[in-house]
Motif scaffolding. Structure first.
Motif, short mmCIF file in Angstrom:
data_model
loop_
_atom_site.label_atom_id
_atom_site.label_comp_id
_atom_site.label_asym_id
_atom_site.label_seq_id
_atom_site.Cartn_x
_atom_site.Cartn_y
_atom_site.Cartn_z
N TRP A 1 50.98 14.08 -21.32
CA TRP A 1 51.59 12.76 -21.51
C TRP A 1 50.65 11.74 -22.11
CZ3 TRP A 1 48.34 9.90 -18.68
CH2 TRP A 1 47.75 10.49 -17.56
N ASN A 2 49.33 11.99 -22.11
CA ASN A 2 48.41 10.88 -22.39
C ASN A 2 48.29 10.50 -23.87
OD1 ASN A 2 46.98 13.24 -22.92
ND2 ASN A 2 45.02 12.32 -22.40
N PHE A 3 48.56 11.44 -24.78
CA PHE A 3 48.65 11.12 -26.21
C PHE A 3 49.95 11.74 -26.70
CE2 PHE A 3 44.23 10.24 -25.51
CZ PHE A 3 43.93 9.23 -26.40
N ALA B 1 49.63 5.95 -36.09
CA ALA B 1 49.07 6.02 -37.45
C ALA B 1 48.18 7.25 -37.60
CB ALA B 1 48.28 4.74 -37.75
N ARG B 2 47.43 7.55 -36.53
CA ARG B 2 46.55 8.73 -36.57
C ARG B 2 47.38 10.01 -36.67
NH1 ARG B 2 43.05 10.41 -32.63
NH2 ARG B 2 43.99 8.97 -31.15
N ALA B 3 48.51 10.03 -35.95
CA ALA B 3 49.39 11.21 -36.02
C ALA B 3 49.89 11.39 -37.46
CB ALA B 3 50.57 11.05 -35.06
N ALA C 1 49.99 11.87 -30.73
CA ALA C 1 48.84 12.45 -31.44
C ALA C 1 48.65 13.93 -31.09
CB ALA C 1 47.57 11.67 -31.13
N ILE C 2 48.73 14.28 -29.80
CA ILE C 2 48.46 15.68 -29.45
C ILE C 2 49.57 16.59 -29.98
CG2 ILE C 2 48.11 17.31 -27.55
CD1 ILE C 2 46.40 15.19 -26.18
N PRO C 3 50.86 16.23 -29.86
CA PRO C 3 51.87 17.05 -30.54
C PRO C 3 51.59 17.18 -32.04
CG PRO C 3 52.94 15.65 -28.93
CD PRO C 3 51.50 15.23 -28.95
N ALA C 4 51.15 16.09 -32.67
CA ALA C 4 50.87 16.16 -34.11
C ALA C 4 49.75 17.17 -34.41
CB ALA C 4 50.48 14.78 -34.65
N TRP C 5 48.71 17.18 -33.56
CA TRP C 5 47.60 18.12 -33.77
C TRP C 5 48.09 19.57 -33.79
CZ3 TRP C 5 43.18 16.82 -29.79
CH2 TRP C 5 42.73 15.52 -30.01
N LYS C 6 49.17 19.81 -33.06
CA LYS C 6 49.65 21.20 -32.96
C LYS C 6 50.78 21.48 -33.97
CE LYS C 6 48.63 21.17 -27.96
NZ LYS C 6 47.29 21.78 -27.93
N GLN D 1 42.67 7.35 -19.18
CA GLN D 1 43.51 8.56 -19.15
C GLN D 1 43.28 9.39 -20.41
OE1 GLN D 1 47.14 6.99 -16.37
NE2 GLN D 1 47.25 6.42 -18.48
N ARG D 2 42.03 9.77 -20.59
CA ARG D 2 41.65 10.56 -21.75
C ARG D 2 40.77 11.69 -21.26
NH1 ARG D 2 39.76 6.10 -26.23
NH2 ARG D 2 38.53 5.22 -24.56
N CYS D 3 41.00 12.86 -21.76
CA CYS D 3 40.13 13.98 -21.34
C CYS D 3 38.73 13.78 -21.89
CB CYS D 3 40.71 15.31 -21.77
SG CYS D 3 41.05 15.34 -23.51
N THR D 4 38.59 12.90 -22.89
CA THR D 4 37.27 12.62 -23.45
C THR D 4 36.66 11.35 -22.85
OG1 THR D 4 38.43 11.49 -25.23
CG2 THR D 4 37.68 13.73 -25.69
N ALA D 5 37.24 10.80 -21.79
CA ALA D 5 36.76 9.54 -21.21
C ALA D 5 35.29 9.65 -20.81
CB ALA D 5 37.60 9.19 -19.98
#
Ligand SMILES: NC(=O)C1=CN([C@@H]2O[C@H](COP(=O)(O)OP(=O)(O)OC[C@H]3O[C@@H](n4cnc5c(N)ncnc54)[C@H](OP(=O)(O)O)[C@@H]3O)[C@@H](O)[C@H]2O)C=CC1
Ligand SMILES: O=C(O)CCC(=O)C(=O)O
Length: 476
Positions: free
Chosen positions: A146-148, A100-102, A151-156, A277-281
């Motif tokens: 792989w972790n998002f 949904a966020r994507a 969402a991460i593809p959508a950000w780009k 598994q988040r870089c912001t963990a």
């Protein structure tokens, strides 16, 4: 077999990868074609050929495409979330939320496509006009982890297309299913041939070929620090614009005056949800000594009560680790923390009903920043707890890291909150919130070793996906 999308055609690859469910490795999700360097070449050439028409199209055309993608993602979020949860291992609720966020990211950039603005600056010569306009960077290579996987593809992808660029996209080899669905949606929404190309496969082959391709003008990468650093060096040889989002070892401070009803759930979420598994963990928990024991007792009890298991079971809070390699890495850090003198609670492998990569969440108590297990990014459900005497020591400890992605403080004092926001050396600072869990329309990125180049997300994404042209005109 699911194929690559190159120049508007679906193509087989060099070989194929079997995508498996980390919660039950006997379950194959699908077979995905792995592209070759030749496919990358075809994709980059197609993206170059498609660039003038796409960059010159009405912004409304680009906006409509992105809005159509947003609507399809939203309409199918439950189905896509299920695929995402099965291939990556995060819980179904998290996976649906990510989808949904994507969709919201695509919707946001559908708006930005028609809002892109330049500047008119008075010339020092009264008979000359100066206009500053934003133009697309060109062909952009997008490389994601792989972790998002949505969402991460959508950000780009969303800002790249919104601002008129054409795309060569390489998703993580571990999570091609989510990327493939996203590609189908973009293709079916009417994206012209060559504007958006998907090349699945390994970083060493496909990623490397994108970064070194002469037709690729810019690279946006999210992933690990070593790969990011190597990629930046290689991209510099081709004078490419680069944006890197890499790791974190994110501190969250708990002051004596913190409200534990806020701090404990925030840190439980930040440290362990998405299996850490988040870089912001929230992986370094820095606690003032007056509240330390009460906080640790409560956090430990709530951590041990978290349910680990199949992410499709709605009562499960922590899914599996994504792969055997990642699990072994996490278990290695649990052993290391013990050797380094930390008191370790949890962290053991769990044999579930299915053959999956399950691990109990872990706290490393009595940790210090001198320990490797507290300095290095683990990227799993493991967090260190560091005891400090006062605010100054907490702040110094928080900043004592090569990373600078996200940081947080739990306090009821406006003075501490304000001071921490000003002096934290992180790109994102949270007060009474987990270090993870970001909005979809504001800048995302870090400082020090965590990021390089301009920010992702929100209107700040224009810095990367556009290039400024200064036009002088004299009418005679
Ligand atoms: N700061 C941020 O925003 C985020 C950072 N991360 C970081 O990502 C890491 C986990 O993700 P992970 O996928 O393992 O990271 P990697 O750096 O291993 O991989 C990231 C992407 O780069 C590709 N890649 C690998 N080698 C090369 C190469 N030589 N040239 C070009 N591309 C290459 C990978 O392909 P392949 O899949 O084939 O390996 C993958 O698509 C963690 O360290 C985490 O901190 C994750 C999410 C967000
Ligand atoms: O919250 C997100 O969508 C992604 C954040 C991120 O990249 C991460 O924490 O690894």
């Amino acid at each position: 077999m699911k194929q690559n999308l190159v120049a508007g055609a679906w193509l087989d690859g060099l070989d194929a990868v079997e995508n498996r469910n980390p919660a039950d490795v006997s379950e194959v999700i699908g077979l995905y074609a792995r592209a070759s360097a030749d496919h990358v070449d075809q994709a980059a050439q197609a993206a170059r050929a498609a660039l003038p028409a796409w960059a010159g199209a009405s912004p409304q055309v680009r906006s409509d495409l992105l809005e159509a993608v947003a609507q399809e993602l939203l309409a199918r979020k439950d189905e896509i979330g299920r695929v995402l949860a099965r291939e990556e291992g995060k819980t179904l609720a998290e996976a649906i939320g990510e989808t949904a966020r994507a969709a919201q990211v695509f919707r946001f950039f559908a708006g930005e496509a028609i809002r892109v603005a330049g500047d008119a600056i008075a010339s020092v010569r009264p008979d000359v006009d100066v206009d500053v306009v934003r133009e697309p960077v060109g062909v952009v290579g997008l490389i994601t982890p792989w972790n998002f996987p949505i969402a991460i593809p959508a950000w780009k992808i969303a800002p790249a297309l919104a601002y008129g660029n054409t795309v060569v996209f390489k998703p993580a080899d571990l999570t091609p299913a989510s990327a493939h669905i996203l590609t189908q949606i973009i293709h079916n929404a009417g994206c012209p041939a060559g504007v958006f190309n998907l090349v699945m496969g390994q970083g060493s082959v496909v990623g490397n070929a994108i970064v070194s391709h002469p037709q690729v003008d810019a690279i946006s990468f999210t992933g690990s620090v070593p790969v990011g650093r190597g990629l930046a060096v290689q991209a510099a040889k081709g004078m490419k614009k680069v944006q890197l989002e890499m790791g974190g070892k994110n501190p969250i401070v708990v002051m004596d005056d913190a409200d534990l009803d806020i701090a404990v759930p925030a840190i439980l979420n930040g440290a362990f949800f998405s299996t850490g598994q988040r870089c912001t963990a929230s992986s370094r928990i820095i606690v003032q000594d007056g509240i330390h024991d009460a906080f640790v007792d409560r956090l430990t009890a709530e951590m041990l009560a978290l349910k680990v298991g199949n992410p499709l079971d709605p009562s499960v809070q922590i899914g599996p680790v994504v792969s055997e390699k990642q699990l072994n890495g996490n278990l290695g850090y649990v052993d290391l923390a013990k050797q380094e003198g930390a008191e370790v609670i949890g962290g053991q492998r769990i044999q579930g009903e299915t053959d999956g990569y399950f691990q109990a969440p872990a706290l490393f108590l009595n940790a210090t920043n001198a320990m490797r297990s507290t300095r290095e990014e683990i990227f799993g459900p493991c967090a260190s707890v560091i005891k400090v005497a006062d605010f100054d020591e907490a702040l110094a400890s928080a900043n004592d890291t090569e990373f600078g992605l996200s940081s947080g403080i739990c306090t009821s004092s406006l003075k501490y909150a304000r001071e921490f926001k000003r002096r934290s050396q992180a790109g994102m600072v949270m007060v009474n919130l987990p270090t993870a869990g970001v909005d979809y329309h504001v800048p995302f990125g870090g400082r020090k070793g965590s990021s390089h180049g301009s920010r992702e997300q929100g209107r700040y994404a224009a810095e990367f996906y556009t290039i400024v042209k200064t036009a002088y005109s004299f009418a005679g």
